[in-house]
Design a protein around this motif. Structure first.
Motif, PDB file in Angstrom:
ATOM      1  N   VAL A   1       0.880  -1.167   0.000  1.00  0.00           N
ATOM      2  CA  VAL A   1       0.000   0.000   0.000  1.00  0.00           C
ATOM      3  C   VAL A   1       0.917   1.216   0.000  1.00  0.00           C
ATOM      4  O   VAL A   1       1.753   1.367   0.891  1.00  0.00           O
ATOM      5  N   ILE A   2       0.769   2.057  -1.019  1.00  0.00           N
ATOM      6  CA  ILE A   2       1.722   3.147  -1.214  1.00  0.00           C
ATOM      7  C   ILE A   2       0.997   4.481  -1.303  1.00  0.00           C
ATOM      8  O   ILE A   2      -0.029   4.610  -1.980  1.00  0.00           O
ATOM      9  N   ASP A   3       1.544   5.466  -0.621  1.00  0.00           N
ATOM     10  CA  ASP A   3       1.005   6.827  -0.656  1.00  0.00           C
ATOM     11  C   ASP A   3       1.208   7.418  -2.047  1.00  0.00           C
ATOM     12  O   ASP A   3       2.272   7.268  -2.646  1.00  0.00           O
ATOM     13  N   GLY A   4       0.189   8.092  -2.557  1.00  0.00           N
ATOM     14  CA  GLY A   4       0.279   8.676  -3.891  1.00  0.00           C
ATOM     15  C   GLY A   4       1.377   9.712  -4.026  1.00  0.00           C
ATOM     16  O   GLY A   4       1.877   9.957  -5.126  1.00  0.00           O
ATOM     17  N   ALA A   5       1.773  10.339  -2.913  1.00  0.00           N
ATOM     18  CA  ALA A   5       2.807  11.370  -2.960  1.00  0.00           C
ATOM     19  C   ALA A   5       4.216  10.788  -2.973  1.00  0.00           C
ATOM     20  O   ALA A   5       5.190  11.521  -3.187  1.00  0.00           O
ATOM     21  N   ALA A   6       4.354   9.485  -2.753  1.00  0.00           N
ATOM     22  CA  ALA A   6       5.683   8.861  -2.758  1.00  0.00           C
ATOM     23  C   ALA A   6       6.298   8.966  -4.146  1.00  0.00           C
ATOM     24  O   ALA A   6       5.615   8.813  -5.159  1.00  0.00           O
ATOM     25  N   THR A   7       7.601   9.227  -4.206  1.00  0.00           N
ATOM     26  CA  THR A   7       8.258   9.340  -5.505  1.00  0.00           C
ATOM     27  C   THR A   7       8.559   7.949  -6.065  1.00  0.00           C
ATOM     28  O   THR A   7       8.733   6.984  -5.319  1.00  0.00           O
TER      29      THR A   7
ATOM     30  N   LEU B   1       3.909   8.615  -7.574  1.00  0.00           N
ATOM     31  CA  LEU B   1       2.973   7.538  -7.905  1.00  0.00           C
ATOM     32  C   LEU B   1       1.632   8.113  -8.355  1.00  0.00           C
ATOM     33  O   LEU B   1       1.006   7.601  -9.283  1.00  0.00           O
ATOM     34  N   ASN B   2       1.187   9.181  -7.706  1.00  0.00           N
ATOM     35  CA  ASN B   2      -0.052   9.838  -8.117  1.00  0.00           C
ATOM     36  C   ASN B   2       0.056  10.322  -9.563  1.00  0.00           C
ATOM     37  O   ASN B   2      -0.868  10.147 -10.362  1.00  0.00           O
ATOM     38  N   GLY B   3       1.201  10.910  -9.907  1.00  0.00           N
ATOM     39  CA  GLY B   3       1.409  11.383 -11.276  1.00  0.00           C
ATOM     40  C   GLY B   3       1.394  10.250 -12.283  1.00  0.00           C
ATOM     41  O   GLY B   3       0.816  10.369 -13.372  1.00  0.00           O
ATOM     42  N   LEU B   4       2.017   9.124 -11.922  1.00  0.00           N
ATOM     43  CA  LEU B   4       2.035   7.954 -12.808  1.00  0.00           C
ATOM     44  C   LEU B   4       0.618   7.429 -13.031  1.00  0.00           C
ATOM     45  O   LEU B   4       0.226   7.106 -14.161  1.00  0.00           O
TER      46      LEU B   4
ATOM     47  N   ARG C   1       0.804  -4.275 -11.231  1.00  0.00           N
ATOM     48  CA  ARG C   1      -0.626  -3.972 -11.199  1.00  0.00           C
ATOM     49  C   ARG C   1      -0.920  -2.975 -10.083  1.00  0.00           C
ATOM     50  O   ARG C   1      -0.476  -3.137  -8.945  1.00  0.00           O
ATOM     51  N   PHE C   2      -1.680  -1.947 -10.430  1.00  0.00           N
ATOM     52  CA  PHE C   2      -2.032  -0.876  -9.506  1.00  0.00           C
ATOM     53  C   PHE C   2      -3.540  -0.878  -9.281  1.00  0.00           C
ATOM     54  O   PHE C   2      -4.307  -1.049 -10.224  1.00  0.00           O
ATOM     55  N   GLU C   3      -3.949  -0.672  -8.052  1.00  0.00           N
ATOM     56  CA  GLU C   3      -5.376  -0.534  -7.744  1.00  0.00           C
ATOM     57  C   GLU C   3      -5.549   0.633  -6.777  1.00  0.00           C
ATOM     58  O   GLU C   3      -4.934   0.665  -5.708  1.00  0.00           O
ATOM     59  N   THR C   4      -6.354   1.602  -7.180  1.00  0.00           N
ATOM     60  CA  THR C   4      -6.575   2.759  -6.310  1.00  0.00           C
ATOM     61  C   THR C   4      -7.370   2.325  -5.078  1.00  0.00           C
ATOM     62  O   THR C   4      -8.286   1.514  -5.173  1.00  0.00           O
ATOM     63  N   GLU C   5      -6.999   2.884  -3.921  1.00  0.00           N
ATOM     64  CA  GLU C   5      -7.696   2.547  -2.677  1.00  0.00           C
ATOM     65  C   GLU C   5      -8.290   3.764  -1.987  1.00  0.00           C
ATOM     66  O   GLU C   5      -9.215   3.636  -1.197  1.00  0.00           O
ATOM     67  N   GLU C   6      -7.732   4.944  -2.277  1.00  0.00           N
ATOM     68  CA  GLU C   6      -8.264   6.166  -1.664  1.00  0.00           C
ATOM     69  C   GLU C   6      -8.055   7.333  -2.615  1.00  0.00           C
ATOM     70  O   GLU C   6      -6.937   7.577  -3.071  1.00  0.00           O
ATOM     71  N   ILE C   7      -9.141   8.031  -2.920  1.00  0.00           N
ATOM     72  CA  ILE C   7      -9.091   9.184  -3.817  1.00  0.00           C
ATOM     73  C   ILE C   7      -9.641  10.382  -3.064  1.00  0.00           C
ATOM     74  O   ILE C   7     -10.707  10.308  -2.450  1.00  0.00           O
TER      75      ILE C   7
ATOM     76  N   LYS D   1      -3.949   6.834  -2.089  1.00  0.00           N
ATOM     77  CA  LYS D   1      -3.326   5.541  -1.792  1.00  0.00           C
ATOM     78  C   LYS D   1      -3.629   4.544  -2.900  1.00  0.00           C
ATOM     79  O   LYS D   1      -4.728   4.531  -3.454  1.00  0.00           O
ATOM     80  N   LEU D   2      -2.621   3.712  -3.188  1.00  0.00           N
ATOM     81  CA  LEU D   2      -2.798   2.641  -4.165  1.00  0.00           C
ATOM     82  C   LEU D   2      -2.197   1.357  -3.622  1.00  0.00           C
ATOM     83  O   LEU D   2      -1.209   1.385  -2.877  1.00  0.00           O
ATOM     84  N   ALA D   3      -2.807   0.231  -4.011  1.00  0.00           N
ATOM     85  CA  ALA D   3      -2.216  -1.075  -3.736  1.00  0.00           C
ATOM     86  C   ALA D   3      -1.471  -1.486  -5.003  1.00  0.00           C
ATOM     87  O   ALA D   3      -2.018  -1.412  -6.105  1.00  0.00           O
ATOM     88  N   VAL D   4      -0.217  -1.890  -4.849  1.00  0.00           N
ATOM     89  CA  VAL D   4       0.611  -2.225  -6.008  1.00  0.00           C
ATOM     90  C   VAL D   4       1.267  -3.582  -5.778  1.00  0.00           C
ATOM     91  O   VAL D   4       1.743  -3.869  -4.676  1.00  0.00           O
ATOM     92  N   ILE D   5       1.282  -4.409  -6.831  1.00  0.00           N
ATOM     93  CA  ILE D   5       1.953  -5.706  -6.736  1.00  0.00           C
ATOM     94  C   ILE D   5       2.711  -5.964  -8.030  1.00  0.00           C
ATOM     95  O   ILE D   5       2.279  -5.552  -9.115  1.00  0.00           O
ATOM     96  N   SER D   6       3.850  -6.598  -7.910  1.00  0.00           N
ATOM     97  CA  SER D   6       4.645  -6.928  -9.091  1.00  0.00           C
ATOM     98  C   SER D   6       4.112  -8.203  -9.729  1.00  0.00           C
ATOM     99  O   SER D   6       3.874  -9.206  -9.050  1.00  0.00           O
ATOM    100  N   LEU D   7       3.915  -8.157 -11.049  1.00  0.00           N
ATOM    101  CA  LEU D   7       3.494  -9.335 -11.812  1.00  0.00           C
ATOM    102  C   LEU D   7       4.685  -9.974 -12.521  1.00  0.00           C
ATOM    103  O   LEU D   7       4.531 -10.972 -13.225  1.00  0.00           O
TER     104      LEU D   7
END
Length: 222
Positions: free
Chosen positions: A145-151, A171-174, A195-201, A208-214
């Motif tokens: 779970v990653i903050d959208g403001a994280a670089t 991450l928010n920009g991406l 894969r990215f999934e938004t969790e909080e807008i 916030k987004l949930a991200v996992i490597s495929l």
């Protein structure tokens, strides 16, 4: 330096058009050693206020905006296209540790410090893992779970991933680049094998987004 700077929207400064009480509160409660001093707009930077000057300021008979400006250091401006190695040498030459990054039109784009450059060139002074970064939280299923403001660079360092760094810096920009608009509800998308999934807008930002490597895990060479 634009790749590692603190972006403009995250810059915390002192607006001389605020009340004296608000200015003093911001000076005394700030977690930063240095803060840009500006008049009304961040593009109107008139100096840099160092936390060590706070005691001198408070000993003044009357704390005014002019007194705050008097205790401020001259701002040091650099172009956003300056390379890290060049700026490292420039910091040494000018004996400064803090610079305001501007674009070709003189618009403030962010801030960069000597410590930021040393961390990028030499590596973090301590091992930088997801456990050390508040914006990146590991889950048991291998996702984060990653903050959208994280670089993007910060995320790559913390996770060992290879998210693309030649585009948006955060991450928010991406996410906004991929989605082309702010979604009404949570959505998912894939970029470069992740894969990215938004969790909080929140308003105009994906918080916030949930991200996992495929991607297949790399097998260490023997």
């Amino acid at each position: 330096v634009e790749d590692i700077m603190i972006p403009r929207n995250e810059v915390k400064g002192l607006d001389l058009e605020d009340s004296i009480d608000d200015l003093l509160s911001n000076i005394l409660s700030s977690e930063y050693t240095r803060q840009p001093l500006y008049e009304g707009d961040i593009n109107n930077i008139v100096g840099i206020f160092h936390a060590r000057k706070a005691n001198h300021l408070l000993r003044s008979e009357t704390v005014t905006t002019n007194a705050i400006k008097r205790f401020a250091e001259e701002a040091y401006f650099i172009p956003e296209s300056t390379t890290l190695t060049t700026q490292l040498l420039n910091f040494k030459k000018t004996r400064k540790r803090f610079a305001v990054v501007v674009d070709e039109y003189g618009e403030v784009q962010g801030l960069v410090t000597l410590e930021d450059i040393l961390e990028e060139i030499v590596g973090d002074f301590t091992t930088n893992t997801a456990d050390d970064i508040e914006e990146v939280i590991a889950r048991d299923d291998g996702s984060y779970v990653i903050d959208g403001a994280a670089t993007i660079r910060e995320i790559n360092k913390a996770t060992g991933w290879e998210l693309p760094t030649d585009g948006p810096k955060t991450l928010n920009g991406l996410a906004l680049e991929q989605l082309q608009s702010i979604p009404d509800g949570n959505v998912s998308f894939t970029v470069a094998g992740y894969r990215f999934e938004t969790e909080e807008i929140n308003g105009t930002m994906i918080k916030k987004l949930a991200v996992i490597s495929l991607r297949p895990k790399k097998v260490p060479e023997e």
